[in-house]
Design an enzyme around this catalytic site. Structure first.
Site, PDB file in Angstrom:
ATOM      1  CB  SER A 161      -0.884   0.005   1.250  1.00 59.32           C
ATOM      2  OG  SER A 161      -1.515   1.260   1.431  1.00 59.32           O
ATOM      3  CE1 TYR A 187      -3.057  -1.977   5.932  1.00 57.12           C
ATOM      4  CE2 TYR A 187      -2.759   0.248   5.092  1.00 57.12           C
ATOM      5  CZ  TYR A 187      -3.131  -1.069   4.889  1.00 57.12           C
ATOM      6  OH  TYR A 187      -3.558  -1.475   3.646  1.00 57.12           O
TER       7      TYR A 187
END
Length: 314
Positions: A161, A187
């Site tokens: 990501s 994350y």
């Protein structure tokens, strides 16, 4: 291929998984897609099946997996769609999955993940996002190494990501035992780890014909965002529009995964990070695209591999 040459393709942010797969015949090939029953995992698995591959959906929710498999069989006509239980946060589940696998594996798409979850720990005391997004996939990938090597020319795909830009792997305190827990840093760290896994797997396994690459699928509204309050989602959308970024459909979101999994343009290519179906440029400060130098750092990749081996052996 010259390792300094940035790879570009005819495909773009608007391309779909089907566009990328056009003309590719995967008859006789076997693929595993983690998180294959939701979001871009469904379209990744569907496109692999449509191209003729035998596809296993590795999922936590077997009922959702079976529904997805039935849908893929109905839409592609390929009856070789299987479902296997896999909970990436549970190392016993990962070990069970890898032990049950027989025969070669040509394509492994490490697609599943959790994002910005509240602070949660596994029984080992690991922070949940790192445990799921990295350690679970690390155990799965290394556990399937023999099957990947047996395939000859196997590919591993890590769905990362642009959030990797939020944090390198903080080796001094990976699991937030000392520093305050912050969901997005956690994350981001786990998404950096996804890229570093591709770097080190390619280095270690090149002689086995295995290559691994990582990617940013793009902004897509999926179940991945289930932990986010609506105002956070609205803010993400607003920032994307302000930056001129259009959110993708799941079919477009799966395109870069398919490129790395099956395109002949990527034969022999590994250890790289892609976005919008092309190799990413180095990240420029003040932007939300490109790849951070720390995510491709071979020393960090080697260290993460060892840290992961040690964690799983403890």
């Amino acid at each position: 291929m010259n390792s300094t040459t940035r790879i570009t393709t005819p495909f773009t942010a608007q391309s779909t998984a089907a566009d990328v797969a056009a003309g590719v015949d995967l008859t006789g090939k076997r693929a595993v897609v983690t998180g294959g029953a939701s979001g871009i995992g469904i379209e990744t698995a569907r496109t692999l099946a449509a191209a003729g591959a035998e596809v296993t959906l590795a999922v936590r929710d077997l009922a959702a997996g079976e529904r997805t498999a039935e849908d893929i069989v109905a839409t592609t006509g390929n009856k070789q769609v299987h479902v296997g239980r896999l909970d990436l946060a549970d190392q016993a589940s990962v070990a069970s999955f890898t032990a049950a696998w027989e025969g070669p594996l040509h394509i492994l798409v490490n697609n599943a993940g959790v994002m910005a979850s509240p602070e949660t720990r596994t029984p080992e005391g690991w922070e949940l996002q790192f445990a799921t997004n990295h350690l679970g996939h690390f155990a799965l990938t290394t556990g399937l190494h023999r099957a990947l090597a047996a395939a000859g020319g196997a590919r591993v795909v890590s769905v990362s990501s642009s959030a990797h830009l939020r944090s390198p792997v903080v080796f001094d305190d990976i699991h937030f035992r000392e520093r305050p827990y912050e969901p997005w840093s956690a994350y981001g760290q786990s998404k950096t780890a996804n890229v570093l896994l591709a770097v080190e797997a390619t280095r270690r396994w090149a002689d086995d014909g295995i290559t691994a690459n990582a990617l940013m699928p793009g902004g897509i509204r999926t179940n991945l965002q289930r932990h986010l309050p609506q105002e956070d989602l609205d803010g993400m959308l607003a920032r994307s529009r302000a930056a001129g970024v259009t959110w993708k459909t799941p079919e477009q979101g799966a395109a870069t995964s398919l490129l790395l999994a099956i395109s002949p343009l990527l034969d022999g290519v590994g250890g790289r990070y892609f976005e919008d179906c092309n190799e990413a440029e180095p990240h420029q400060e003040g932007t939300r695209s490109g790849v951070a130098a720390y995510a491709l750092d071979p020393e960090a990749a080697a260290l993460l591999w060892q840290v992961s081996v040690d964690a799983l052996a403890a």
